[in-house]
Write a protein that holds these residues in place. Structure first.
Motif, PDB file in Angstrom:
ATOM      1  N   ALA A 149       0.713   2.114  -5.023  1.00 55.73           N
ATOM      2  CA  ALA A 149       0.042   2.941  -5.645  1.00 55.73           C
ATOM      3  C   ALA A 149      -0.822   2.347  -6.881  1.00 55.73           C
ATOM      4  O   ALA A 149      -2.051   2.323  -7.037  1.00 55.73           O
ATOM      5  N   GLN A 150       0.155   1.544  -7.501  1.00 53.51           N
ATOM      6  CA  GLN A 150      -0.498   0.742  -8.735  1.00 53.51           C
ATOM      7  C   GLN A 150      -1.451  -0.228  -8.458  1.00 53.51           C
ATOM      8  O   GLN A 150      -2.302  -0.338  -9.000  1.00 53.51           O
ATOM      9  N   VAL A 151      -1.099  -0.950  -7.474  1.00 56.24           N
ATOM     10  CA  VAL A 151      -1.977  -2.106  -6.946  1.00 56.24           C
ATOM     11  C   VAL A 151      -3.426  -1.589  -6.511  1.00 56.24           C
ATOM     12  O   VAL A 151      -4.359  -2.050  -6.906  1.00 56.24           O
ATOM     13  N   ASP A 152      -3.289  -0.491  -5.814  1.00 56.20           N
ATOM     14  CA  ASP A 152      -4.732   0.307  -5.540  1.00 56.20           C
ATOM     15  C   ASP A 152      -5.351   0.748  -6.697  1.00 56.20           C
ATOM     16  O   ASP A 152      -6.614   0.593  -6.643  1.00 56.20           O
ATOM     17  N   LEU A 153      -4.562   1.369  -7.854  1.00 51.41           N
ATOM     18  CA  LEU A 153      -5.237   1.799  -8.668  1.00 51.41           C
ATOM     19  C   LEU A 153      -5.908   0.735  -9.601  1.00 51.41           C
ATOM     20  O   LEU A 153      -7.161   0.923  -9.963  1.00 51.41           O
ATOM     21  N   ALA A 154      -5.302  -0.629  -9.576  1.00 52.57           N
ATOM     22  CA  ALA A 154      -5.953  -2.010 -10.128  1.00 52.57           C
ATOM     23  C   ALA A 154      -7.160  -2.143  -9.632  1.00 52.57           C
ATOM     24  O   ALA A 154      -8.055  -2.454  -9.938  1.00 52.57           O
ATOM     25  N   ARG A 155      -7.103  -2.076  -8.201  1.00 53.67           N
ATOM     26  CA  ARG A 155      -8.223  -2.676  -7.477  1.00 53.67           C
ATOM     27  C   ARG A 155      -9.321  -1.558  -7.703  1.00 53.67           C
ATOM     28  O   ARG A 155     -10.624  -1.963  -7.873  1.00 53.67           O
ATOM     29  N   TYR A 156      -8.969  -0.210  -7.456  1.00 55.76           N
ATOM     30  CA  TYR A 156     -10.151   0.711  -7.569  1.00 55.76           C
ATOM     31  C   TYR A 156     -10.810   0.657  -9.319  1.00 55.76           C
ATOM     32  O   TYR A 156     -12.107   1.121  -9.296  1.00 55.76           O
ATOM     33  N   LYS A 157     -10.030   0.412 -10.037  1.00 58.76           N
ATOM     34  CA  LYS A 157     -10.414   0.315 -11.231  1.00 58.76           C
ATOM     35  C   LYS A 157     -11.654  -0.849 -11.446  1.00 58.76           C
ATOM     36  O   LYS A 157     -12.674  -0.585 -12.145  1.00 58.76           O
ATOM     37  N   GLY A 158     -11.313  -2.059 -10.701  1.00 56.20           N
ATOM     38  CA  GLY A 158     -12.411  -3.302 -10.795  1.00 56.20           C
ATOM     39  C   GLY A 158     -13.485  -2.739  -9.962  1.00 56.20           C
ATOM     40  O   GLY A 158     -14.760  -2.887 -10.539  1.00 56.20           O
ATOM     41  N   LEU A 159     -13.339  -2.017  -8.926  1.00 54.74           N
ATOM     42  CA  LEU A 159     -14.653  -1.593  -8.091  1.00 54.74           C
ATOM     43  C   LEU A 159     -15.391  -0.493  -8.945  1.00 54.74           C
ATOM     44  O   LEU A 159     -16.949  -0.702  -8.801  1.00 54.74           O
ATOM     45  N   TYR A 160     -14.628   0.078  -9.668  1.00 55.31           N
ATOM     46  CA  TYR A 160     -15.472   1.338 -10.061  1.00 55.31           C
ATOM     47  C   TYR A 160     -16.342   0.569 -11.561  1.00 55.31           C
ATOM     48  O   TYR A 160     -17.331   1.167 -11.697  1.00 55.31           O
ATOM     49  N   ALA A 161     -15.703  -0.339 -11.858  1.00 52.29           N
ATOM     50  CA  ALA A 161     -16.462  -1.245 -13.119  1.00 52.29           C
ATOM     51  C   ALA A 161     -17.857  -1.570 -12.439  1.00 52.29           C
ATOM     52  O   ALA A 161     -18.779  -2.022 -13.131  1.00 52.29           O
ATOM     53  N   ASP A 163     -19.300  -0.310 -10.134  1.00 53.00           N
ATOM     54  CA  ASP A 163     -19.962   0.710  -9.522  1.00 53.00           C
ATOM     55  C   ASP A 163     -20.232   0.760  -7.985  1.00 53.00           C
ATOM     56  O   ASP A 163     -21.134   1.222  -7.645  1.00 53.00           O
ATOM     57  N   SER A 164     -18.997   0.197  -7.653  1.00 53.97           N
ATOM     58  CA  SER A 164     -19.077   0.128  -6.170  1.00 53.97           C
ATOM     59  C   SER A 164     -18.232   1.389  -5.355  1.00 53.97           C
ATOM     60  O   SER A 164     -18.458   1.474  -4.206  1.00 53.97           O
ATOM     61  N   ILE A 165     -17.652   2.093  -6.165  1.00 49.88           N
ATOM     62  CA  ILE A 165     -16.760   3.370  -5.474  1.00 49.88           C
ATOM     63  C   ILE A 165     -17.254   4.510  -6.486  1.00 49.88           C
ATOM     64  O   ILE A 165     -17.525   4.426  -7.744  1.00 49.88           O
ATOM     65  N   ALA A 166     -17.139   5.638  -6.057  1.00 48.65           N
ATOM     66  CA  ALA A 166     -17.080   6.986  -6.675  1.00 48.65           C
ATOM     67  C   ALA A 166     -16.088   7.179  -7.673  1.00 48.65           C
ATOM     68  O   ALA A 166     -14.790   6.682  -7.426  1.00 48.65           O
ATOM     69  N   LYS A 167     -16.320   8.010  -8.710  1.00 53.05           N
ATOM     70  CA  LYS A 167     -15.416   8.313  -9.591  1.00 53.05           C
ATOM     71  C   LYS A 167     -14.101   9.002  -9.086  1.00 53.05           C
ATOM     72  O   LYS A 167     -13.280   8.979  -9.432  1.00 53.05           O
TER      73      LYS A 167
END
Length: 440
Positions: A149-161, A163-167
């Motif tokens: 879950a921590q690896v996924d969170l780090a990935r989502y933070k990069g994608l959100y930066a 603007d590739s995924i929703a908040k």
């Protein structure tokens, strides 16, 4: 008429016998006359009556009364308070199992002295080892999920930066990480609990002390915190003695205790003939028992020789104070009468004087004399039942004088003109006397 005449001589004979008995009794009890001097020679009784010294009776004999005396002395008087006490262990522990299971090993012997941490017994540890392994497995599984879950969170933070995924997706990943972190903490606590239960399968001594008789045998199934203890441990080094004193005797004890003085306490056996151990006053209760009017005390004893045993009854002697250089007399010489307390004092003329006394503390053998006597006065110990004011006495034993040779004491008695055995100057203590012992 004949019967009446025959009884008349019998009555006369009985009356004559009674009269003779009364006359003999009167002769026996009548005060005897003073014996005639030896020079008189003839006369009734002659020389023999002079040696007899008169008939015995209420008039008494002119011979001096034999007595045993002891001198008054000055010295230090230890003021002891006596009480009945009960020996109590400093700590008493009922050893029980904190986990359930079969008792498989016992590592102590009954009556053995143990130290804190010593292994006493073991409960079957296998179920608790399995429980620990299960808890550790669950922890490892949830730790892996947390890491993912921590690896996924780090990935989502990069994608959100970028603007590739929703908040919302990022928030869900953060919540999932927090969820797994809490789950891992719970699993860690379960692991610790399982490990603690495994440790509890080894029953160890919580204190230093002596173990009693074993209450459970090998093979018994025990429950956690069972009502039946495996064994009882009592701490006997040091040990305490609980006793009470009446409130009338508290002033001296409390005054010295509050001043910081160390008050010695002695424990004697039930017959009060053998000293078991010596300690100090340890603690005092905070209130007087209204039903008995007494205050509870505790004496502390090191008990290195294990002379004192828990729940043993002892005679306690508390040294409350030491009275310095007071006048002391043997308690056996003190008499009690209608006019108060008094004693028979033998003067220089070997006659008895009655002295009224004011008596202080006493230990059963000696008493403190507040008024009425001075050092060197000779008091009568034995033979007081025949004494009155001015009675002539003969001292047959005086503890104030010890003969240096086997025949010296007898020679002193035979020499009428020599000093008697009790003629000791005031304040003077002969070797071996009670005063000498007190000064020692």
């Amino acid at each position: 008429m004949q019967a009446s005449n025959s009884r008349s001589p019998r009555r006369w004979l009985v009356g004559l016998l009674i009269l003779l008995l009364v006359a003999a009794l009167a002769w026996w009890l009548w005060p005897a006359a003073a014996p005639a001097p030896k020079e008189a020679g003839g006369g009734r009784g002659g020389k023999g009556m002079g040696m007899m010294g008169g008939r015995p009776g209420f008039g008494g004999s002119s011979d001096p009364v034999p007595v045993r005396v002891e001198p008054v002395r000055v010295g230090d008087f230890p003021l002891y308070y006596k009480a009945l006490g009960t020996v109590t262990a400093t700590n008493t522990v009922n050893v029980r199992s904190r986990v359930a299971g079969e008792l498989v090993k016992i590592h102590f012997k009954e009556g053995q002295q143990v130290k804190a941490g010593d292994l006493l017994a073991e409960i079957d540890p296998r179920p608790y080892r399995i429980a620990l392994q299960q808890a550790e497995g669950t922890l490892a599984q949830n730790q892996a999920q947390l890491k993912n879950a921590q690896v996924d969170l780090a990935r989502y933070k990069g994608l959100y930066a970028e603007d590739s995924i929703a908040k919302q997706t990022l928030d869900t990943a953060e919540a999932q990480v927090a969820q797994f972190q809490g789950l891992v903490k719970t699993n860690q606590a379960q692991v610790n609990d399982a490990r603690l239960n495994l440790d509890f399968t080894q029953i160890r001594a919580p204190i230093n002390g002596r173990v009693g008789l074993r209450q459970l045998d090998l093979g018994n199934l025990v429950a956690a915190n069972d009502t039946t203890a495996l064994v009882v441990i009592t701490q006997t080094e040091p040990i305490s003695v609980a006793f009470t004193l009446p409130e009338t005797e508290l002033s001296t004890v409390l005054e010295r205790y509050r001043s910081g003085a160390s008050l010695p306490v002695e424990a004697w056996d039930r017959s009060d003939s053998k000293l078991q151990s010596t300690g100090v006053l340890g603690s005092i209760d905070n209130q007087i028992d209204t039903t008995t009017g007494t205050l509870k005390f505790k004496g502390r004893f090191e008990n290195k020789d294990l002379a004192l045993f828990p729940n043993q009854f002892v005679n306690v002697r508390l040294l409350a104070d030491t009275l310095k250089q007071v006048t002391m007399a043997p308690a056996a010489a003190i008499q009690f009468g209608n006019d108060g307390t008094f004693a028979y004092v033998v003067n220089a003329e070997s006659k008895v004087n009655v002295r009224k006394l004011k008596v202080g503390a006493s230990d059963g053998e000696n008493s403190v004399i507040l008024e009425g006597l001075k050092a060197g006065d000779r008091l009568v110990l034995e033979g007081t039942d025949r004494l009155r004011e001015g009675t002539k006495v003969e001292v047959v034993e005086d503890s104030s004088q010890v003969p240096t040779t086997p025949g010296q004491h007898l020679q002193g008695q035979e020499a009428k003109g020599s000093a008697r055995a009790g003629d000791v100057q005031p304040g003077e203590a002969q070797p071996g006397s009670a005063a000498g012992k007190a000064g020692a």
